[in-house]
Design an enzyme around this catalytic site. Structure first.
Site, PDB file in Angstrom:
ATOM      1  N   ASP A 487      31.846  36.053  43.214  1.00 48.01           N
ATOM      2  CA  ASP A 487      32.622  36.757  41.841  1.00 48.01           C
ATOM      3  C   ASP A 487      34.351  36.237  41.884  1.00 48.01           C
ATOM      4  OD1 ASP A 487      32.660  38.684  39.533  1.00 48.01           O
ATOM      5  OD2 ASP A 487      32.963  40.044  41.254  1.00 48.01           O
ATOM      6  N   LYS A 488      34.798  36.874  40.260  1.00 46.66           N
ATOM      7  CA  LYS A 488      36.046  36.926  40.285  1.00 46.66           C
ATOM      8  C   LYS A 488      36.803  38.315  41.096  1.00 46.66           C
ATOM      9  CE  LYS A 488      38.782  36.974  36.812  1.00 46.66           C
ATOM     10  NZ  LYS A 488      39.938  38.238  37.042  1.00 46.66           N
ATOM     11  N   GLU A 591      48.605  44.689  30.007  1.00 49.62           N
ATOM     12  CA  GLU A 591      48.953  45.618  29.506  1.00 49.62           C
ATOM     13  C   GLU A 591      49.608  46.686  30.069  1.00 49.62           C
ATOM     14  OE1 GLU A 591      47.095  46.878  25.690  1.00 49.62           O
ATOM     15  OE2 GLU A 591      48.494  45.513  25.196  1.00 49.62           O
ATOM     16  N   THR A 769      32.032  34.624  36.996  1.00 51.89           N
ATOM     17  CA  THR A 769      32.529  35.363  36.302  1.00 51.89           C
ATOM     18  C   THR A 769      32.072  36.308  34.909  1.00 51.89           C
ATOM     19  OG1 THR A 769      34.472  36.597  36.863  1.00 51.89           O
ATOM     20  CG2 THR A 769      34.834  34.137  35.788  1.00 51.89           C
TER      21      THR A 769
END
Length: 1259
Positions: A487-488, A591, A769
């Site tokens: 997985d990432k 963000e 992912t």
């Protein structure tokens, strides 16, 4: 079947009227019969039509509105929806038992606050179960699993044979006791493993939850929650089950959630309740009276899909995924919310994606099953030969012996005697497959598992988390891994975004220089910028370039405008429970990092409404009028905000991908753009994620006309998205460039170095992912999985089978053109295989390549003939990146490689979305990271950092594999040498099934004399230490190719055992033949010969294991030489006068040891036997690396040279990505919050802190 009384009782309770009661007719017949006298309600009609091909016991309609027959004849079933009896729906499973399963799979029906009604459907409760056993099924199920091992089944059969006195040549307890020990040890180990799963299940099932019961909110346990319950969820708490959002503390009943446990994404997502239920808010009286009825789809594993209908107060409301809170999510930024439980326990989407637990067995286990079968065939052949020999001998010579050794009554002929001897030899030669083999295997695996648990170098101090071997059966599999599926988010990365550098108006900020102007590497000792002048600064934020702070304090216009843009152009939500302690909730961590950076540099985003943004700029509170948000999407790759400043200027602030923003810039920015692009290249060389920031000042008149066009496009019912896009383009042009940002998607420590090391070990790493492609590719470059120096990186993005097939073929043609020819060896091999499954050989490409494929294309590629094309293409690539994948697709990719490649796979992840992949792989590794414990609980091994995988595989895995292979080779050899002596002795004993050895020696040989030395070898042996193992990853290759123990090595062990048994039999035979003692007495008796053979055997196997040992410890010396000494101690004890006189029937070798071992020629015979057995082994070990070297022999030679002339190992420097690949954008994965913000639905009660005029800034 319900009785009439039951129907009447329930019918009166629900206020229903029965319109018909017939049975045993077809629906058409019923309709015509009933139509003459009465009219049917729609519920009756639907039921009748449903049962057109079967009998109907009766109808209980509730709608009360009958329809004439003419209406029925003009309608089909699919048009008569939702207007039938809820009572009937509940009773249907009981009235039609045969269709129970089918009907329940089609849809789900439930009613709020009505447990009695929902109980009729027998929905599961909210209990989850990851364990395999319970107190009732443990014994039968565990024994069933254990007897799947052929050796255990073999010994069970052997036990039954030994109970037959006519053929039993050994006592029955010689098999029962070892078998019981093996089964008990394995059973206890499995029970302990499963007990840990029970404890983790109980921990989850007993979590507290607030349930609405009898008009009050009561605390209960998760496991007691049922379908139809209304529960209260609070901020920062896990969602208990899959629930329909009813109301929340937020305006318009919004609820913010984090779905890291489900899809690995930590960005904020928003859900909204339907208006009819949001009005109830937290009014317990209204919530308790809520009796809405929900019909929805059956439980499934689709995380992003949900469809249903809520019926409430006679009206129907459509339900979709945006109104469903899934189990495993965490409530964020929402004080409380109420939800209606729709799916519980195993029916939740989280558990539906967990995958099925399978009984994992190693490749060596499967190989041993095959070898046991071979040995049984060999054993049967040997017994058959000996039985034939016995029959011939009895026919020709047995007659002369019958006077003093008559046949038993049940033996009528030499043929019958031969049959009985066959089974007698089958029992005697059973040590060809000793049951102690499996006892030793379990002990070795247990010991090597503890090494992993005790490894302090895999202990993560910040979280006080050690590495953990959660299973003890897969250790050697760690030494054979070829494919790693990772997985990432949370596995390769920490999922923490850090504002590292920026470029403002052509000036580069973020580097640190010394007094001589030379760039300094930032470390923990580097002095940080002091933000104490800003009381609203985030104390966790770190920055090192003081020149940027100085520019802010000096009032640099461009720097101020840059940070103002970052603090306004976003869709972040704020939370301020304590004055000055701001918490930002962002859709994406990018963000959040940008807004936090602006906050620390003095431009604090304080709060927002649907029309305003409240800022604190350098200590002064300012209010900006929010005019429009031009939201982000995957096509635009940018977002803009239009605001009116306190100075009454209309400003458009924009940020986005450099490839997009550059096209929108004003021509006057060309020189600034070139400088900024150079800075972006520098950012990209460090693997940082980049954004460009620009602005435009708008004329009032132009904005008013544009705003009208924007409003028209927004309200358009046709082509709304296209019209909005066109309107956005009108205003997003002629932008003025401000600069660029560089954010580090912080990798876990040591990830790039680990991946490079695994690559040197020829381990292929695939990233699977759920993240978007841009993010995944950028991380792949940062990790050095993908490199600019590669010969090619292929992107598969087709939307149909034909396109994807062409893209895969093109990639394979470029990597290996001859692979498309019919003359290619792999193609020839595949054409000779008539049907699946078959294994695809490894194919070597003509360079280094990478492959990128998204979930949509992968869905097509995993079907039909494309899957073979996919696995051939992908397996030739150095790195494979699969993006936007569902949990199910992750498991499918792992299964695909397992199906077509003869390799060992390992899956590693940290979230619930990785569980199915972890369970599908041969070895599953869970990281106890930021996404909960679901992956860890389902894994075989767990730890806290990805870089520990390097040590797990290259040190523990390789050592475990090497040790297990040495153990098996030696164990089979010593037992072949031990057992086959019986075979040769049969030719000299009239094939009488007499044993060569004393019974006590047979009992102790495997359990005492030779058990500890091999355990010492299997637990402590190392060919090289851990430092060399990590420095030379090439040492790992033999495990991948299974070079150290395979069918060929087994045959070598068999040949070696046959040779040794010949020496061990015939050398003592020649020694005692016509031989006498020093005193002239004869020594050629059975007992003296037996003692010579067993003594020689024990010396041979002891010297053999000493030669196999490469890492000597005190324990090894004690076990090896101590076992040999213990043999002689036991020997003189068992053959002593006292025991033999006390128990003459048990101890029959009276004085043999004393009278035999004092003869010099006996010891000469032992030495000769040992030399003849060991000399070929020494010669083979010496010549093999010289004449038949393998790659690992060359590596070991280099290591030995380094040991003779020690060199300082190279320091591991921090790797940098040497290329110019830039992340195109760093936004969230989904459509932004723009429309939600401007709608005013996020408006909270105004904070008491936001209207204070200013915060002092110290200059």
């Amino acid at each position: 079947m319900l009785t009439g009384g039951a129907r009447s009782e329930v019918g009166s309770q629900w206020g229903v009227v029965c319109a018909c009661s017939r049975s045993g007719r077809r629906a058409s017949e019923r309709a015509s019969t009933l139509g003459r006298n009465l009219r049917l309600c729609c519920a009756c009609v639907e039921r009748c039509v449903k049962m057109e091909d079967g009998g109907v016991d009766g109808c209980v309609p509730t709608c009360g509105e009958p329809y004439p027959l003419s209406f029925l004849e003009g309608r089909r079933l699919k048009k008569i929806l939702w207007n039938y009896s809820w009572y009937y729906t509940a009773m249907w499973p009981f009235e039609s038992q045969n269709n129970d399963k089918e009907s329940r799979e089609q849809e789900r029906c439930l009613q709020a606050n009505n447990r009695a009604f929902n109980a009729i459907f027998r929905y599961p409760n909210n209990t989850i179960k990851t364990s395999k056993y319970n107190i009732f099924n443990f014994l039968p199920r565990n024994l069933f699993e254990q007897f799947q091992r052929l050796a255990n089944a073999y010994f069970l059969i052997l036990l039954f044979l030994q109970l037959i006195p006519q053929i039993s040549s050994l006592a029955w307890y010689t098999t029962v006791i070892p078998l019981m020990v093996v089964l008990s040890m394995t059973g206890v180990k499995d029970a302990i493993d499963d007990l840990k799963r029970h404890r983790s299940d109980n921990k989850v099932n007993n979590r507290p939850v607030l349930v609405l019961m009898n008009g009050k909110v009561e605390k209960d346990k998760w496991m007691n929650v049922q379908v139809g319950d209304i529960i209260k969820l609070e901020n920062n708490h896990f969602v208990t089950a899959d629930v329909l959002l009813l109301s929340s503390s937020e305006p318009y009943s919004l609820a913010y959630i984090e779905t890291a446990e489900l899809d690995g994404e930590t960005n904020l997502k928003v859900k909204q309740a339907i208006s009819v239920t949001s009005e109830m808010e937290n009014n317990l009286e209204l919530l308790s009276a809520f009796d809405g009825q929900v019909r929805c789809e059956a439980p499934n594993n689709k995380l992003d899909k949900f469809a249903g209908i809520l019926t409430y107060r006679g009206k129907k409301y459509r339900l979709d995924h945006e109104k469903l809170l899934l189990r495993g999510c965490i409530i964020r930024n929402t004080d409380w919310c109420y939800g209606l439980v729709v799916y519980t326990g195993p029916d939740t989407k989280l558990m539906q994606n967990s995958g099925k637990s399978t009984f994992k067995r190693t490749h060596l286990d499967h190989l041993m099953n095959v070898l046991v079968l071979w040995i049984c065939l060999l054993l049967g052949s040997m017994c058959f030969i000996l039985a034939i020999g016995h029959g011939i001998w009895e026919s020709k010579n047995g007659y002369y012996f019958q006077t003093f050794l008559p046949w038993e009554e049940y033996v009528s002929s030499s043929f019958v005697s031969a049959i009985l001897i066959f089974w007698s030899y089958f029992i005697i030669l059973n040590t060809m497959v000793p049951i102690s083999l499996y006892v030793s295997v379990e002990m070795i695996r247990l010991g090597n598992s503890y090494y992993i648990n005790w490894d302090r170098k895999m202990f993560y101090a910040p979280k006080n988390t050690p590495a953990q071997a959660r299973t003890t059966t897969l250790n050697e599999e760690l030494g054979q891994v070829k494919y790693v599926f990772s997985d990432k988010t949370g596995t390769l990365t920490q999922n923490i975004m850090i504002f590292k550098k920026c470029s403002i108006n052509g000036n580069f900020y973020g580097n640190v220089y010394d007094v001589n102007g030379r760039s300094v590497e930032i470390s923990e000792k580097t002095e940080k910028v002091d933000f104490s002048y800003n009381k609203l600064a985030d104390p966790k934020f770190s920055f090192y370039d003081k020149t940027l702070v100085e520019a802010v304090k000096k009032g640099d216009h461009w720097v101020h405008l840059f940070f103002l843009s970052l603090s306004i152009c976003h869709t972040v939500m704020t939370e301020e429970r304590v004055e000055g302690e701001l918490v930002y909730q962002a859709q994406s961590p990018d963000e959040g990092a940008l807004v936090t950076a602006a906050r620390n540099f003095g431009f604090v985003f304080r709060s927002r409404t649907s029309e305003t943004i409240i800022m604190v700029e350098m200590g002064e509170t300012k209010v900006y009028q929010l005019l429009a948000i031009l939201d982000f999407n995957n096509v635009r790759k940018r977002m803009s905000v239009i605001v009116r400043t306190p100075e009454d200027r209309v400003m458009l602030l924009c940020k986005g991908a450099d490839t997009i923003i550059c096209q929108l810039l004003h021509p006057s920015c060309r020189s600034l753009r070139d400088v900024t692009m150079e800075h972006l290249d520098d950012f990209a060389s460090e693997g940082l994620r980049t954004l460009m920031v620009a602005y435009r000042e708008l004329d009032d008149t132009f904005f008013r006309s544009w705003s009208k066009r924007h409003s028209d496009a927004y309200l358009s019912l046709e082509d709304r998205e296209d019209k909005l896009s066109n309107v956005y383009q009108e205003v997003e042009k002629d932008l003025k460039l401000l600069g660029a940002t560089a954010i580090e998607d912080k990798l876990q420590d040591g990830v790039p170095e680990t991946i490079i090391t695994l690559s040197k070990a020829k381990i292929k790493v695939w990233v699977l992912t759920g993240d978007k492609q841009e993010t995944a590719v950028n991380i792949a470059y940062s990790c050095n999985m993908l490199e600019d120096e590669m010969d090619g990186v292929f992107t598969i993005e087709g939307k149909d089978n034909e396109t994807i097939w062409q893209e895969l073929r093109f990639a394979r043609h470029k990597m290996k053109p001859e692979s498309l020819l019919e003359t290619d060896p792999v193609n020839i091999y595949l054409t000779t295989k008539p049907q699946k499954p078959f294994k695809i050989p490894e194919e070597e490409p003509n360079g280094n390549y990478g492959l990128i494929i998204n979930g949509c294309s992968l869905a097509y590629a995993l079907e039909g003939n494309l899957e073979l094309e996919l696995v051939r293409t992908a397996s030739m690539c150095k790195a494979v990146i699969c993006c936007r994948m569902t949990p199910l697709q992750k498991a499918q990719v792992v299964e695909l490689v397992k199906r077509y490649k003869k390799v060992v796979t390992l899956a590693i992840g940290d979230g619930a979305n990785d569980v199915s992949m972890i369970k599908a792989a041969h070895v599953g590794v869970g990281i106890s990271g930021q996404e909960g414990m679901q992956a860890m609980l389902s894994s075989d091994f767990s730890f806290s950092q990805f870089h520990y995988l390097e040590r797990l595989l290259l040190v523990h895995g390789r050592w475990s594999y090497n040790r297990m292979c040495k153990f098996l080779s030696y164990f089979f050899y010593k037992n072949f040498a031990f057992t086959l002596v019986h075979f040769w002795y049969a030719f000299f004993s009239g094939f009488s099934a007499q044993t060569v050895y004393d019974y006590w020696f047979i009992t102790f040989y495997n359990l005492v004399y030779t058990s500890l030395p091999i355990l010492g070898l299997s637990l402590f042996d190392q060919d090289v230490n851990e430092t060399w193992s990590l420095r030379f990853p090439e040492l790992y290759e033999p495990g991948q190719l299974n070079l150290y123990f395979n069918k060929k090595e087994f045959v070598k062990c068999l040949m070696h055992g046959i040779y040794s048994s010949l020496v061990l039999f015939f050398v003592p035979m020649g020694t005692v033949y016509d031989s006498v003692r020093d005193d002239g007495k004869e020594i050629s008796d059975y007992q003296s010969f037996s003692l010579m053979v067993q003594t020689s055997l024990l010396w041979v196997v002891t010297i053999q294991i000493a030669l196999e040992t490469t890492y000597w410890t005190i324990i090894n010396h004690f076990f090896i030489w101590g076992s040999l000494g213990f043999y002689f101690c036991i020997l003189f004890l068992l053959y002593s006068d006292g025991l033999c006189l006390m128990f003459p029937n048990v101890f029959q070798f009276l004085g043999v040891a004393r009278n035999t071992l004092n003869q010099p020629h006996i010891w000469l015979s032992v030495v000769l036997g040992v030399v003849l057995c060991v000399l070929p082994v020494i010669g083979y070990q010496f010549l093999k690396p010289l004449l038949w070297p393998i790659s690992v022999d060359k590596v070991l030679k280099r290591i030995h040279e380094c040991m003779r002339s020690p060199q300082r190992p190279p320091a591991r420097s921090k790797l940098k990505h040497s290329g110019y690949h830039r992340s195109a954008y760093a936004f969230s994965h989904q459509q932004g919050f723009g429309a939600l913000i401007t709608s005013g639905k996020t408006l909270k009660s105004r904070s008491p802190f936001v209207f204070k005029n200013s915060y002092s800034f110290k200059n």
